[in-house]
Scaffold this motif. Structure first.
Motif, PDB file in Angstrom:
ATOM      1  N   LYS A 190       1.037  -1.059   0.014  1.00  0.00           N
ATOM      2  CA  LYS A 190       0.109   0.346   0.386  1.00  0.00           C
ATOM      3  C   LYS A 190       0.620   1.147  -0.032  1.00  0.00           C
ATOM      4  CE  LYS A 190      -4.088  -2.390   2.456  1.00  0.00           C
ATOM      5  NZ  LYS A 190      -5.094  -2.208   3.672  1.00  0.00           N
ATOM      6  N   GLY A 191       1.963   1.320  -0.021  1.00  0.00           N
ATOM      7  CA  GLY A 191       2.914   2.398   0.249  1.00  0.00           C
ATOM      8  C   GLY A 191       3.544   2.890   1.614  1.00  0.00           C
ATOM      9  N   ASN A 192       3.389   4.119   1.511  1.00  0.00           N
ATOM     10  CA  ASN A 192       3.804   4.668   2.635  1.00  0.00           C
ATOM     11  C   ASN A 192       3.291   5.863   2.967  1.00  0.00           C
ATOM     12  OD1 ASN A 192       4.914   4.937   5.696  1.00  0.00           O
ATOM     13  ND2 ASN A 192       6.844   3.689   4.869  1.00  0.00           N
ATOM     14  N   ASN A 193       2.340   5.743   3.228  1.00  0.00           N
ATOM     15  CA  ASN A 193       1.288   7.419   3.320  1.00  0.00           C
ATOM     16  C   ASN A 193       1.645   7.913   4.987  1.00  0.00           C
ATOM     17  OD1 ASN A 193       0.038   6.717   1.075  1.00  0.00           O
ATOM     18  ND2 ASN A 193      -2.546   6.867   1.685  1.00  0.00           N
ATOM     19  N   ALA A 194       1.565   7.129   5.638  1.00  0.00           N
ATOM     20  CA  ALA A 194       2.277   7.382   6.777  1.00  0.00           C
ATOM     21  C   ALA A 194       3.675   8.285   7.367  1.00  0.00           C
ATOM     22  CB  ALA A 194       2.016   6.373   8.138  1.00  0.00           C
ATOM     23  N   LEU A 195       4.041   7.883   6.406  1.00  0.00           N
ATOM     24  CA  LEU A 195       5.966   8.566   5.956  1.00  0.00           C
ATOM     25  C   LEU A 195       5.744   9.561   6.042  1.00  0.00           C
ATOM     26  CD1 LEU A 195       8.881   8.163   6.807  1.00  0.00           C
ATOM     27  CD2 LEU A 195       9.067   7.156   4.678  1.00  0.00           C
ATOM     28  N   ASN A 196       4.481  10.106   4.746  1.00  0.00           N
ATOM     29  CA  ASN A 196       4.271  11.357   4.323  1.00  0.00           C
ATOM     30  C   ASN A 196       4.243  12.022   5.041  1.00  0.00           C
ATOM     31  OD1 ASN A 196       6.413  10.894   2.275  1.00  0.00           O
ATOM     32  ND2 ASN A 196       4.455   9.787   0.305  1.00  0.00           N
ATOM     33  N   ALA A 197       3.269  11.813   6.047  1.00  0.00           N
ATOM     34  CA  ALA A 197       2.158  12.465   6.645  1.00  0.00           C
ATOM     35  C   ALA A 197       2.778  13.171   8.497  1.00  0.00           C
ATOM     36  CB  ALA A 197       1.084  11.128   7.237  1.00  0.00           C
ATOM     37  N   VAL A 198       3.865  11.679   8.266  1.00  0.00           N
ATOM     38  CA  VAL A 198       4.732  12.372   9.557  1.00  0.00           C
ATOM     39  C   VAL A 198       5.932  14.044   9.305  1.00  0.00           C
ATOM     40  CG1 VAL A 198       6.423  12.286  11.213  1.00  0.00           C
ATOM     41  CG2 VAL A 198       4.973   9.953  10.460  1.00  0.00           C
ATOM     42  N   LEU A 199       6.077  13.632   7.899  1.00  0.00           N
ATOM     43  CA  LEU A 199       7.349  13.967   7.040  1.00  0.00           C
ATOM     44  C   LEU A 199       6.833  15.958   7.315  1.00  0.00           C
ATOM     45  CD1 LEU A 199       9.416  13.439   4.194  1.00  0.00           C
ATOM     46  CD2 LEU A 199       7.825  15.899   4.391  1.00  0.00           C
ATOM     47  N   GLY A 200       5.622  16.086   6.243  1.00  0.00           N
ATOM     48  CA  GLY A 200       5.060  17.107   6.699  1.00  0.00           C
ATOM     49  C   GLY A 200       4.140  17.736   7.739  1.00  0.00           C
ATOM     50  N   GLN A 201       4.150  16.795   8.927  1.00  0.00           N
ATOM     51  CA  GLN A 201       3.498  17.031  10.248  1.00  0.00           C
ATOM     52  C   GLN A 201       4.651  17.799  10.711  1.00  0.00           C
ATOM     53  OE1 GLN A 201       3.103  14.455  13.330  1.00  0.00           O
ATOM     54  NE2 GLN A 201       1.404  15.453  13.897  1.00  0.00           N
ATOM     55  N   THR A 202       6.005  16.949  10.054  1.00  0.00           N
ATOM     56  CA  THR A 202       7.254  17.955  11.113  1.00  0.00           C
ATOM     57  C   THR A 202       8.230  19.482  10.525  1.00  0.00           C
ATOM     58  OG1 THR A 202       8.609  15.369  10.854  1.00  0.00           O
ATOM     59  CG2 THR A 202      10.020  16.879  10.845  1.00  0.00           C
ATOM     60  N   VAL A 203       8.094  19.184   8.924  1.00  0.00           N
ATOM     61  CA  VAL A 203       7.604  20.513   8.495  1.00  0.00           C
ATOM     62  C   VAL A 203       6.868  22.304   8.961  1.00  0.00           C
ATOM     63  CG1 VAL A 203       8.094  21.555   6.194  1.00  0.00           C
ATOM     64  CG2 VAL A 203       8.765  19.797   5.825  1.00  0.00           C
ATOM     65  N   LEU A 204       5.816  21.073   9.037  1.00  0.00           N
ATOM     66  CA  LEU A 204       4.786  21.628   9.579  1.00  0.00           C
ATOM     67  C   LEU A 204       5.049  22.695  11.314  1.00  0.00           C
ATOM     68  CD1 LEU A 204       2.402  23.791   8.869  1.00  0.00           C
ATOM     69  CD2 LEU A 204       0.890  22.061   9.436  1.00  0.00           C
ATOM     70  N   LEU A 205       5.320  21.637  11.598  1.00  0.00           N
ATOM     71  CA  LEU A 205       5.222  22.064  13.245  1.00  0.00           C
ATOM     72  C   LEU A 205       7.013  22.534  13.526  1.00  0.00           C
ATOM     73  CD1 LEU A 205       4.442  18.431  14.651  1.00  0.00           C
ATOM     74  CD2 LEU A 205       3.480  20.492  15.181  1.00  0.00           C
ATOM     75  N   THR A 206       8.246  22.554  12.967  1.00  0.00           N
ATOM     76  CA  THR A 206       9.472  22.648  12.805  1.00  0.00           C
ATOM     77  C   THR A 206       9.415  24.631  12.723  1.00  0.00           C
ATOM     78  OG1 THR A 206      10.474  20.636  12.652  1.00  0.00           O
ATOM     79  CG2 THR A 206      11.913  22.885  12.386  1.00  0.00           C
ATOM     80  N   TYR A 207       8.469  24.661  11.723  1.00  0.00           N
ATOM     81  CA  TYR A 207       8.267  26.011  11.041  1.00  0.00           C
ATOM     82  C   TYR A 207       7.506  27.085  12.370  1.00  0.00           C
ATOM     83  CZ  TYR A 207       6.620  29.755   8.648  1.00  0.00           C
ATOM     84  OH  TYR A 207       6.192  31.225   7.872  1.00  0.00           O
ATOM     85  N   ASN A 208       6.070  26.213  12.646  1.00  0.00           N
ATOM     86  CA  ASN A 208       5.671  26.606  13.205  1.00  0.00           C
ATOM     87  C   ASN A 208       6.668  27.093  15.162  1.00  0.00           C
ATOM     88  OD1 ASN A 208       3.863  27.303  11.654  1.00  0.00           O
ATOM     89  ND2 ASN A 208       2.075  25.543  12.460  1.00  0.00           N
ATOM     90  N   GLU A 209       6.839  26.043  15.359  1.00  0.00           N
ATOM     91  CA  GLU A 209       8.093  26.381  16.620  1.00  0.00           C
ATOM     92  C   GLU A 209       8.936  27.454  16.145  1.00  0.00           C
ATOM     93  OE1 GLU A 209       9.831  22.712  16.901  1.00  0.00           O
ATOM     94  OE2 GLU A 209       8.169  21.251  17.936  1.00  0.00           O
ATOM     95  N   GLU A 210       9.668  27.366  15.289  1.00  0.00           N
ATOM     96  CA  GLU A 210      10.515  28.729  15.162  1.00  0.00           C
ATOM     97  C   GLU A 210       9.998  30.235  14.987  1.00  0.00           C
ATOM     98  OE1 GLU A 210      14.193  28.783  14.866  1.00  0.00           O
ATOM     99  OE2 GLU A 210      13.621  26.184  15.356  1.00  0.00           O
ATOM    100  N   THR A 211       8.655  30.337  14.583  1.00  0.00           N
ATOM    101  CA  THR A 211       7.820  31.570  14.407  1.00  0.00           C
ATOM    102  C   THR A 211       7.089  32.281  15.176  1.00  0.00           C
ATOM    103  OG1 THR A 211       5.797  30.513  13.355  1.00  0.00           O
ATOM    104  CG2 THR A 211       7.990  31.222  11.454  1.00  0.00           C
ATOM    105  N   ASN A 212       7.048  30.922  16.024  1.00  0.00           N
ATOM    106  CA  ASN A 212       6.237  31.687  17.562  1.00  0.00           C
ATOM    107  C   ASN A 212       6.984  31.503  18.898  1.00  0.00           C
ATOM    108  OD1 ASN A 212       4.165  31.240  16.052  1.00  0.00           O
ATOM    109  ND2 ASN A 212       3.548  28.423  16.803  1.00  0.00           N
ATOM    110  N   GLU A 213       8.361  30.949  18.518  1.00  0.00           N
ATOM    111  CA  GLU A 213       9.481  31.397  19.314  1.00  0.00           C
ATOM    112  C   GLU A 213       9.192  33.289  19.929  1.00  0.00           C
ATOM    113  OE1 GLU A 213      12.673  29.357  18.623  1.00  0.00           O
ATOM    114  OE2 GLU A 213      12.286  27.509  19.329  1.00  0.00           O
TER     115      GLU A 213
END
Length: 265
Positions: free
Chosen positions: A242-265
């Motif tokens: 079935k591929g690895n949708n979950a890995l792509n989902a975590v990758l997208g989440q990591t990008v968004l969370l890291t960006y938000n952590e940095e901009t909200n500091e």
């Protein structure tokens, strides 16, 4: 944005997986590269190929050869009935409707009708000549298992998809009205189970997913803060059929969370 912090997180994520990926995260206007892994590599595109097909069709609209309300005939024998969301019925459907089905619900009958109407040669000439893509090629119809057995497939790369979206958003192709239409269609994507799975609803992500056996692709443009960010991950040779949708989902989440952590500091 601390790019080194993001790169460390993403390198750790890729190292934790046995599946192979190509990844590219890059500012659409400045060209600032946040993360890249095998971005030049040509991989099987799955339904990502439908984005350049859409743009090639819209170019014929720009040229005046077709109009969006022109009707194309869908015969009973053309229909796959493989789509859980919507399949076209036998009869005439507008060019715009077929484009929307191809992109928003990744419907294969409409895609094949468009390929038959406009032709492999024209679509590939548009991909290379107008879009300037080097690793992207349309070699077969959707769900054509015989073509796959004969060694034919459809391909793209992260760098190609980045260039495609850059030209689309910077209005270097088509015209302003048709570029805006293509972006709106991509924003209306119904399959959001990969990169955008954990994105809050207010985030716009104009993208296309693609899935085949052992393969999960997702690529598009995320509106994040005052940036437009190309975000693409293509997981191939996955252990799970079935591929690895979950890995792509975590990758997208990591990008968004890291960006938000940095901009909200």
């Amino acid at each position: 944005m601390d790019i080194n912090k993001l790169q460390t997180k993403l390198n750790d994520l890729l190292a934790s997986s046995d599946d192979k990926l190509t990844v590219l995260i890059k500012d659409l206007y400045s060209g600032e590269e946040w993360f890249a892994y095998d971005a030049e590599k040509a991989v099987v595109s799955a339904s990502l190929i439908k984005v350049p097909i859409m743009l090639a069709v819209l170019e014929k609209v720009r040229e005046g050869c077709f109009q969006l309300n022109d009707k194309l005939l869908v015969r009973e024998g053309d229909i796959f009935n493989d789509n859980e969301i919507e399949n076209p019925t036998p009869g005439e459907h507008s060019l715009l409707k077929l484009i929307e089905l191809m992109i928003t619900v990744s419907e294969n009958t409409s895609t094949n009708i468009l390929i038959k109407t406009f032709g492999f040669d024209y679509i590939n000439e548009y991909i290379t000549g107008v879009l300037g893509l080097k690793k992207t090629k349309l070699e077969r119809y959707m769900l054509d298992s015989q073509a796959v057995l004969a060694g034919k497939n459809n391909y793209t790369s992260q760098n190609d998809m980045y260039l495609l979206y850059q030209k689309l958003y910077q209005k270097k192709i088509l015209n302003e009205q048709l570029c805006d239409l293509a972006i709106r269609i991509l924003e209306d994507q119904k399959f959001n189970d990969q990169l955008s799975l954990y994105f809050p609803i207010e985030y716009k992500f104009a993208h296309k997913t693609g899935s085949l056996a052992h393969l999960s692709n997702d690529a598009g443009v995320l509106s994040i803060g005052d940036r437009l960010l190309y975000l693409g991950s293509m997981a191939y040779s996955c252990k799970d059929v079935k591929g690895n949708n979950a890995l792509n989902a975590v990758l997208g989440q990591t990008v968004l969370l890291t960006y938000n952590e940095e901009t909200n500091e």
